[in-house]
Design an enzyme around this catalytic site. Structure first.
Site, short mmCIF file in Angstrom:
data_model
loop_
_atom_site.label_atom_id
_atom_site.label_comp_id
_atom_site.label_asym_id
_atom_site.label_seq_id
_atom_site.Cartn_x
_atom_site.Cartn_y
_atom_site.Cartn_z
N GLU A 279 15.88 37.41 -18.22
CA GLU A 279 15.29 38.21 -19.31
C GLU A 279 15.38 39.71 -19.00
OE1 GLU A 279 11.73 35.68 -19.06
OE2 GLU A 279 11.79 35.61 -21.25
N ALA B 287 10.20 35.14 -12.92
CA ALA B 287 8.86 35.67 -12.72
C ALA B 287 8.31 35.01 -11.46
CB ALA B 287 7.99 35.31 -13.92
N1 DAK Z 1 8.77 32.89 -7.75
C1 DAK Z 1 8.25 32.96 -6.51
N2 DAK Z 1 8.94 32.66 -5.41
C2 DAK Z 1 10.22 32.27 -5.55
C3 DAK Z 1 10.84 32.15 -6.82
C4 DAK Z 1 10.04 32.50 -7.98
N3 DAK Z 1 10.53 32.48 -9.20
N4 DAK Z 1 12.11 31.74 -6.65
C5 DAK Z 1 12.27 31.58 -5.32
N5 DAK Z 1 11.15 31.89 -4.67
C6 DAK Z 1 10.91 31.87 -3.22
C7 DAK Z 1 10.78 30.44 -2.73
O1 DAK Z 1 9.47 29.97 -2.91
C8 DAK Z 1 11.13 30.61 -1.27
O2 DAK Z 1 10.02 31.16 -0.60
P1 DAK Z 1 9.49 30.55 0.80
O3 DAK Z 1 9.25 29.13 0.54
O4 DAK Z 1 10.64 30.81 1.75
O5 DAK Z 1 8.25 31.34 1.10
C9 DAK Z 1 12.21 31.68 -1.28
O6 DAK Z 1 12.08 32.35 -2.55
C10 DAK Z 1 13.63 31.13 -1.22
O7 DAK Z 1 13.78 30.16 -2.23
P2 DAK Z 1 14.37 28.70 -1.97
O8 DAK Z 1 14.06 28.24 -0.58
O9 DAK Z 1 13.94 27.84 -3.09
O10 DAK Z 1 15.94 29.00 -2.04
P3 DAK Z 1 17.09 27.98 -2.43
O11 DAK Z 1 18.35 28.66 -2.08
O12 DAK Z 1 16.83 26.62 -1.86
O13 DAK Z 1 17.00 27.82 -4.02
C11 DAK Z 1 16.73 28.69 -6.30
C12 DAK Z 1 17.25 28.96 -4.86
C13 DAK Z 1 16.86 29.98 -7.09
C14 DAK Z 1 17.57 27.60 -6.95
C15 DAK Z 1 15.25 28.23 -6.17
O14 DAK Z 1 14.54 29.20 -5.40
C16 DAK Z 1 14.57 28.11 -7.49
O15 DAK Z 1 14.77 27.12 -8.24
N6 DAK Z 1 13.72 29.07 -7.76
C17 DAK Z 1 12.86 29.04 -8.93
C18 DAK Z 1 13.64 29.33 -10.16
C19 DAK Z 1 12.70 29.35 -11.30
O16 DAK Z 1 12.25 28.31 -11.78
N7 DAK Z 1 12.32 30.56 -11.65
C20 DAK Z 1 11.24 30.77 -12.58
C21 DAK Z 1 11.76 30.68 -13.94
S1 DAK Z 1 10.43 30.69 -15.00
C22 DAK Z 1 5.29 34.17 -18.70
C23 DAK Z 1 6.10 35.19 -18.45
C24 DAK Z 1 7.34 34.96 -17.94
C25 DAK Z 1 7.77 33.71 -17.67
C26 DAK Z 1 6.95 32.67 -17.95
C27 DAK Z 1 5.71 32.87 -18.47
N8 DAK Z 1 3.97 34.37 -19.16
C28 DAK Z 1 3.58 35.75 -19.47
C29 DAK Z 1 3.01 33.39 -19.06
C30 DAK Z 1 8.98 33.49 -17.00
C31 DAK Z 1 9.02 32.49 -16.13
C32 DAK Z 1 10.14 32.32 -15.28
O17 DAK Z 1 10.79 33.22 -14.84
#
Ligand code: DAK
Length: 260
Positions: free
Chosen positions: A115, A67
């Site tokens: 998901e 997300a």
């Molecule tokens: N959201 C927004 N931007 C994201 C993102 C995300 N989930 N994932 C990556 N990006 C963006 C980064 O901010 C970066 O943007 P800039 O800084 O260049 O502007 C760009 O994508 C490239 O990312 P990285 O520079 O981080 O790339 P790397 O190769 O170094 O790392 C990575 C790739 C996938 C390991 C890393 O980006 C990462 O850890 N990303 C986040 C993964 C994550 O935690 N995803 C979220 C999971 S939680 C809910 C509903 C749903 C959910 C929760 C609550 N409610 C209704 C309340 C679900 C939540 C989730 O999905």
């Protein structure tokens, strides 16, 4: 609708939906959800020639890295609950869609991305795909059905391990666990998904749609799956396609199904 965050293309009745936010690793923002809702509620059901749907991510790095975390900043309890319910509705539309939907997982499928893949009927993983539910790293739990569908696909013990450790797993491990149906060379994900959809398109359409309903009934706490199966069997046995399919078998010819 003019899509802003999705690319929607058609080839021989098979629709490919590409989440088109490559710079944000195809993170699922509100626009992506609104556009997915429109497709699975309006455009898809109205298209009588549709044979199946592939969902993938733009570029080679991510299917969807979750997300969009940047949209979480202003959430209070009520807004978060409503966001979660909206996500559930959209993913139910996919899970209950009358045509098969396959996720072509071309890279990171994390959090909401994993998901989304799990809401699809099958998952094809490229060898570089990575799956995970990292929500506990952010202080939340999955909000788009991850606590339910991961258990359904890999069992309670392994699901809890993945959900509680936030470990990211590779494509081969996802395949071994039953999360991915197949692992293919990077770049071949959509082709493999399309091949499976083309095969399914040669089967009786009503039987395909109703079989999905029966399988979904297994996971519906308010339904008796065996009852659903028996009733469905009755409906299908009374269909044009059953008469055609059985006649074609006896006459040793290909069936000409109508979906009726
Ligand atoms: N959201 C927004 N931007 C994201 C993102 C995300 N989930 N994932 C990556 N990006 C963006 C980064 O901010 C970066 O943007 P800039 O800084 O260049 O502007 C760009 O994508 C490239 O990312 P990285 O520079 O981080 O790339 P790397 O190769 O170094 O790392 C990575 C790739 C996938 C390991 C890393 O980006 C990462 O850890 N990303 C986040 C993964 C994550 O935690 N995803 C979220 C999971 S939680 C809910 C509903 C749903 C959910 C929760 C609550 N409610 C209704 C309340 C679900 C939540 C989730 O999905």
């Amino acid at each position: 609708m003019e899509y802003k965050s999705l690319l929607v293309t058609y080839n021989d009745g098979i629709c490919t939906i590409t989440i088109n936010r490559e710079k944000a690793l195809n993170a699922l923002n509100r626009t992506v959800f609104a556009e997915l809702r429109y497709f699975f509620e309006e455009e898809g059901p109205q298209n009588k020639d549709l044979k199946g749907v592939v969902i993938t991510g733009a570029g080679s790095k991510a299917f969807a890295a979750g997300a969009d975390i940047k949209e979480f900043m202003d959430l209070d309890e009520a807004k978060a609950k409503s966001l979660s319910q909206n996500g559930h509705e959209v993913f139910f539309l996919i899970e209950r869609f009358h045509k098969p939907v396959i996720a072509a997982v071309n890279g990171f499928a994390l959090g909401g991305g994993c998901e989304l893949a799990m809401a699809c009927h099958m998952r094809i993983a490229g060898a570089k795909a990575r799956f995970g539910q990292p929500e506990v790293n952010l202080g939340i739990c999955p909000g788009y059905g991850g606590t339910q569908r991961l258990v359904q696909l890999v069992g309670k013990g392994k699901a809890l391990e993945l959900l509680l450790t936030a470990d990211m797993i590779k494509a081969d491990e996802a395949h071994r666990l039953g999360l991915a149906n197949h692992v293919v060379e990077p770049g071949e994900e959509v082709a493999k998904a399309t091949e499976i959809l083309a095969k399914i398109a040669s089967k009786a359409p009503l039987a395909v749609a109703k079989t999905v309903d029966c399988v979904n009934a297994y996971f519906d706490k308010h339904a008796d799956g065996y009852d659903v199966e028996a009733s469905t069997f009755g409906v299908l046995a009374n269909s044009y396609d059953f008469k055609e399919g059985s006649a074609a078998f006896i006459e040793k010819r290909a069936a000409n199904f109508k979906g009726e």
